[in-house]
Motif scaffolding. Structure first.
Motif: not given
Ligand SMILES: *[C@@H]1O[C@H](CO)[C@@H](O)[C@H](O)[C@H]1NC(C)=O
Ligand SMILES: *[C@@H]1O[C@H](CO)[C@@H](O)[C@H](O)[C@H]1NC(C)=O
Ligand SMILES: *[C@@H]1O[C@H](CO)[C@@H](O)[C@H](O)[C@H]1NC(C)=O
Ligand SMILES: *[C@@H]1O[C@H](CO)[C@@H](O)[C@H](O)[C@H]1NC(C)=O
Ligand SMILES: *[C@@H]1O[C@H](CO)[C@@H](O)[C@H](O)[C@H]1NC(C)=O
Ligand SMILES: *[C@@H]1O[C@H](CO)[C@@H](O)[C@H](O)[C@H]1NC(C)=O
Ligand SMILES: *[C@@H]1O[C@H](CO)[C@@H](O)[C@H](O)[C@H]1NC(C)=O
Length: 425
Positions: A363-376, A383-385
């Motif tokens: 199980r990959v927790p939802g918070r790991f699926m949030n990779y990063t804020v878009m730079p612009d 998404g991490g997926l």
């Protein structure tokens, strides 16, 4: 192997510095120079005077016994990559390298490297190593979507304080997409059976390391937004698994060059059904993200309100950083480790689960699926997926952070176990 979407995705990822991840393009090579072809090496039985790893020693006595050791996995730029200290030459010169289960070569920036390519990073000084031996008329060239090439030396390497001799690839030049990363001093390839990219062919470092390990395996415990993670070599560290969990093994696919294995399906938290797949994936520490085909990617983002695939940036899936509160359905039995304590008030991404024939569910927790804020666009998150249209998936760091993984070289299999993921970050 390439496709337009893949190229766009990769070029976007490489151009944009905060996404300068090295997604590997697996090579389709049919000749197998697997690790099993180099078994005629005498096993060392000397007592090593081992320097201690100052940073991590929860299992000290085990870790520092002969042929066993830990290497830290330090996160860089919010888990874009993990770097580890490895020693090269005599006396040892310590460099920060990316331990990469998705490639087979070990290469470093060195005094051979063109100055404009080396920049300000620490390089391996071949002239200061008394054990470096140039391997005559031998070169290497790698293309990961990036390119790098150079000379080959035989030298002493020290991984997890285990010294051994192996071909060390010295970089003459590398593409800007690689050199743009100022943190990496080199790559340390640990792919299962992929030959090194040397001409003429040299044995892989993994094949030469193996006889020096107490058990022919290594393990990964990458950590989310944390440098507490580690690789262990030659032993499994039960302290890194959940107390009551066991390691669930899956055999590698026949003739595997990468750490490639089958899985039986995926499930998105809150959806009624599992999506049963008959696919394979490779476990790749050198890839930042989780990459799966279109059907599976769309299935996941169908549970994320406002998620969109942005074709102006090569089809990257993004979603509103602040999600609606109520999308997140209740589902009993999978709340543990849920990062609900972040106090933002908004909704969170659903957990992502992967099923295996042996019954294990990662199980990959939802918070790991949030990779990063878009730079612009501070309002959109990446998404991490992400989508990748090949028959096999890539289980990169986004997945590997969620499990304790055993790369069992001797057994030709990969094992996953549950670990304590902590609360939030
Ligand atoms: C290297 O360091 C110098 C001095 O700190 C700096 O001026 C230069 O821009 C740096 N070069 C690179 C490629 O980072
Ligand atoms: C780097 O050092 C090695 C060993 O002394 C030497 O053979 C090689 O020529 C050096 N590379 C360059 C570009 O000077
Ligand atoms: C380099 O090491 C290989 C074994 O990996 C050995 O066969 C070869 O002779 C060595 N060459 C040199 C120049 O040391
Ligand atoms: C390397 O190549 C040169 C020129 O082709 C040749 O003269 C030399 O014998 C080669 N050395 C080895 C060790 O193969
Ligand atoms: C899975 O795929 C393999 C070949 O790739 C096939 O032989 C097998 O029947 C498939 N299994 C299922 C359950 O679809
Ligand atoms: C798509 O990406 C571009 C470039 O980052 C950005 O300007 C645009 O707003 C994005 N579109 C959406 C719908 O997010
Ligand atoms: C995603 O992560 C960013 C920080 O990286 C955070 O600001 C945002 O609220 C998160 N969004 C969700 C839905 O988790």
């Amino acid at each position: 192997m390439s496709g337009p979407l893949f190229n766009l995705l990769v070029s976007y990822l490489l151009l944009c510095s905060s996404f300068a991840t090295a997604i590997r393009i697996p090579h389709t090579i049919t000749n197998k120079h697997g690790i099993h072809s180099h078994q005629n090496i005498v096993k060392r039985s000397v007592t090593l005077d081992l320097p201690r790893n100052p940073d991590y020693a929860p299992n000290g006595p085990v870790a520092y016994a002969l042929g066993k050791g830990d290497v830290n996995a330090d996160t860089v730029t919010n888990d874009r990559e993990y770097l580890s200290r490895v020693g090269f030459g005599t006396p040892l010169q310590w460099l920060n390298v990316d331990l990469d289960t998705g490639s087979s070569d070990v290469w470093v920036y060195s005094n051979d490297t063109l100055p404009e390519v080396a920049g300000n990073r620490t390089v391996f000084r071949i002239q200061d190593s008394s054990t470096a031996q140039k391997v005559a008329n031998t070169t290497w060239i790698i293309t990961y979507g990036n390119r790098a090439w150079g000379n080959v030396y035989n030298d002493t390497l020290s991984l997890a304080t285990i010294p051994f001799s192996a071909p060390l690839e010295s970089c003459i030049s590398a593409s800007p997409s690689l050199t743009a990363d100022p943190f990496i001093d080199g790559i340390f390839g640990l792919a299962y059976g992929l030959p090194s990219q040397t001409t003429p062919l040299q044995p892989t470092v993994l094949s030469l390391l193996l006889p020096h390990l107490a058990a022919p395996l290594f393990t990964t415990d990458l950590r989310h937004h944390s440098s507490a993670g580690a690789y262990t070599f030659g032993y499994i560290d039960p302290a890194r698994c959940k107390a009551d969990s066991q390691i669930h093994y899956t055999p590698l696919v026949q003739g595997a060059q990468f750490w490639e294995f089958a899985y039986t399906g995926i499930h998105v938290e809150g959806q009624a059904d599992w999506y049963l797949a008959n696919f394979t994936a490779i476990a790749d520490t050198g890839t930042t993200l989780l990459l799966l085909n279109r059907d599976m990617t769309e299935l996941y983002y169908s549970s994320v309100p406002g998620a969109k695939q942005n074709w102006t940036v090569g089809g990257i899936w993004t979603f509103p950083c602040q999600l609606e509160e109520d999308h997140h359905p209740e589902e009993s039995g999978s709340q543990e480790g849920w990062g609900g304590g972040e106090g933002r008030g908004g909704g969170e991404l659903p957990d992502f689960e992967v099923g295996f024939e042996n019954g294990f569910v990662a199980r990959v927790p939802g918070r790991f699926m949030n990779y990063t804020v878009m730079p612009d666009d501070a309002g959109r998150c990446m998404g991490g997926l992400q989508e990748w249209d090949y028959e096999f998936g890539i289980f990169g760091d986004v997945f590997l952070k969620a499990v304790y993984a055993v790369f069992d070289v001797g057994g030709g299999r990969i094992g996953f176990a549950e670990k304590d993921l902590g609360d939030g970050e």
